[in-house]
Design a protein around this motif. Structure first.
Motif, short mmCIF file in Angstrom:
data_model
loop_
_atom_site.label_atom_id
_atom_site.label_comp_id
_atom_site.label_asym_id
_atom_site.label_seq_id
_atom_site.Cartn_x
_atom_site.Cartn_y
_atom_site.Cartn_z
N VAL A 9 0.83 -1.20 0.00
CA VAL A 9 0.00 0.00 0.00
C VAL A 9 0.87 1.25 0.00
O VAL A 9 0.57 2.24 -0.69
CB VAL A 9 -0.95 -0.01 1.22
CG1 VAL A 9 -1.64 1.35 1.38
CG2 VAL A 9 -1.99 -1.11 1.08
N PHE A 10 1.95 1.22 0.77
CA PHE A 10 2.85 2.38 0.83
C PHE A 10 3.44 2.69 -0.54
O PHE A 10 3.41 3.85 -1.00
CB PHE A 10 3.96 2.12 1.84
CG PHE A 10 5.05 3.16 1.83
CD1 PHE A 10 4.87 4.37 2.46
CD2 PHE A 10 6.26 2.92 1.17
CE1 PHE A 10 5.86 5.35 2.43
CE2 PHE A 10 7.25 3.88 1.15
CZ PHE A 10 7.05 5.10 1.78
N TYR A 48 2.40 1.69 -3.48
CA TYR A 48 1.35 2.05 -4.43
C TYR A 48 0.90 3.49 -4.22
O TYR A 48 0.70 4.24 -5.18
CB TYR A 48 0.16 1.10 -4.27
CG TYR A 48 -0.98 1.40 -5.23
CD1 TYR A 48 -0.86 1.08 -6.58
CD2 TYR A 48 -2.15 2.00 -4.78
CE1 TYR A 48 -1.90 1.35 -7.47
CE2 TYR A 48 -3.19 2.28 -5.66
CZ TYR A 48 -3.06 1.96 -7.00
OH TYR A 48 -4.07 2.24 -7.87
N SER A 49 0.75 3.90 -2.95
CA SER A 49 0.36 5.27 -2.65
C SER A 49 1.43 6.25 -3.12
O SER A 49 1.11 7.32 -3.66
CB SER A 49 0.12 5.43 -1.15
OG SER A 49 -0.91 4.56 -0.70
N ALA A 50 2.71 5.88 -2.90
CA ALA A 50 3.80 6.74 -3.35
C ALA A 50 3.80 6.88 -4.87
O ALA A 50 4.03 7.96 -5.42
CB ALA A 50 5.13 6.19 -2.87
N TYR A 51 3.51 5.78 -5.56
CA TYR A 51 3.45 5.80 -7.02
C TYR A 51 2.31 6.70 -7.51
O TYR A 51 2.50 7.51 -8.43
CB TYR A 51 3.26 4.37 -7.54
CG TYR A 51 2.99 4.30 -9.03
CD1 TYR A 51 4.02 4.48 -9.96
CD2 TYR A 51 1.70 4.04 -9.50
CE1 TYR A 51 3.77 4.41 -11.32
CE2 TYR A 51 1.44 3.98 -10.86
CZ TYR A 51 2.47 4.16 -11.76
OH TYR A 51 2.22 4.12 -13.10
N ILE A 52 1.15 6.57 -6.90
CA ILE A 52 0.00 7.39 -7.28
C ILE A 52 0.30 8.87 -7.03
O ILE A 52 -0.01 9.74 -7.86
CB ILE A 52 -1.26 6.97 -6.50
CG1 ILE A 52 -1.68 5.55 -6.89
CG2 ILE A 52 -2.39 7.95 -6.72
CD1 ILE A 52 -2.09 5.41 -8.34
N LEU A 53 0.95 9.16 -5.90
CA LEU A 53 1.29 10.54 -5.59
C LEU A 53 2.27 11.12 -6.61
O LEU A 53 2.12 12.27 -7.06
CB LEU A 53 1.89 10.62 -4.18
CG LEU A 53 2.29 12.01 -3.68
CD1 LEU A 53 1.06 12.92 -3.63
CD2 LEU A 53 2.93 11.91 -2.30
#
Length: 257
Positions: free
Chosen positions: A237-238, A240-245
């Motif tokens: 999740v971390f 993936y969230s960093a990638y989306i950001l």
């Protein structure tokens, strides 16, 4: 023999069936320091595990303290170097846990989270079937075993060991609090570390109870497996969230003004 105070240890370990099954890889070849640090194979005593775990924790603590003390303008390069060093130390801790788990008759996989949540199981549990084989290594590691022997002496030294590891984990976050952590994040981290310390200390008081020992190993396996999967999910999740950001920031930068 410092790694075990039980006078029957040598008799149990040197029985022919057990010795044939758990001897050093089926041959008399002795392993070196690099094999000890990097390999997942092998079996080590609880005192050797205690001593080296504390040593690696102290090293990680020292590098964290140096990183915190370096001025912010010069911190980027040092942070990269110390991050790489800490990755190596993490690897050493994992391989160490694997070896200790093998001595206790379980898969090393359970040690990835188990050595954090169930330190008494890996450090202080006295079993009838502990197939440690420290002699498989060329290095004797006597000083590390002496450290382990000291902390395994009684309930008070065991509590001291667990509290010491908790303090070493918490202090760097205390120093970072005023610079990089919000009050809520700092509180959550401190409560998490305190919870692990208390949970491990509570285990010390029941570790020698027959009813507890009967289910202890299976409990370690189940909860370690669950904890490992939660860790994988959290890391996924971390990232993936960093990638989306990053994608959102890139989109905003490329958007027409």
């Amino acid at each position: 023999m410092v790694e075990n105070k039980n006078n029957n240890y040598r008799k149990r370990y040197n029985r022919a069936p057990n010795h044939r099954k758990y001897r050093n890889g089926g041959n008399g070849k002795r392993r070196g320091l690099l094999n000890f640090l990097f390999s997942f194979e092998g079996r080590i005593s609880k005192n050797l595990f205690i001593g080296f775990s504390l040593f690696f924790t102290l090293l990680s603590f020292a590098f964290d303290m140096i990183s915190v003390a370096i001025p912010a303008e010069n911190n980027q390069v040092f942070d990269t170097v110390f991050s790489i060093i800490n990755l190596f130390l993490l690897w050493f801790v994992i391989t160490l846990g694997y070896k200790r788990a093998h001595s206790l008759g379980i898969s090393g996989f359970y040690s990835i989270i188990g050595t954090i949540l169930f330190k008494p199981f890996f450090c202080f549990l006295r079993t009838d079937r502990d197939f440690a084989n420290d002699s498989a290594y060329k290095n004797h590691f006597d000083n590390f075993k002496k450290v382990g022997y000291f902390f395994d002496r009684n309930i008070f030294t065991r509590i001291l060991y667990i509290v010491l590891l908790g303090v070493l984990a918490a202090v760097p976050y205390m120093l970072l609090k005023k610079n990089t952590l919000s009050i809520q994040d700092f509180t959550d981290i401190m409560l998490f570390i305190l919870g692990i310390v208390v949970f491990n200390i509570l285990q010390l008081f029941v570790i020698n109870k027959k009813w507890f020992r009967r289910y202890y190993s299976n409990t370690v396996k189940v909860l370690s497996f669950i904890g490992y999967n939660l860790l994988v999910i959290a890391v996924s999740v971390f990232f993936y969230s960093a990638y989306i950001l990053m994608m959102m920031m890139q989109t905003m930068q490329n958007a027409p003004k």
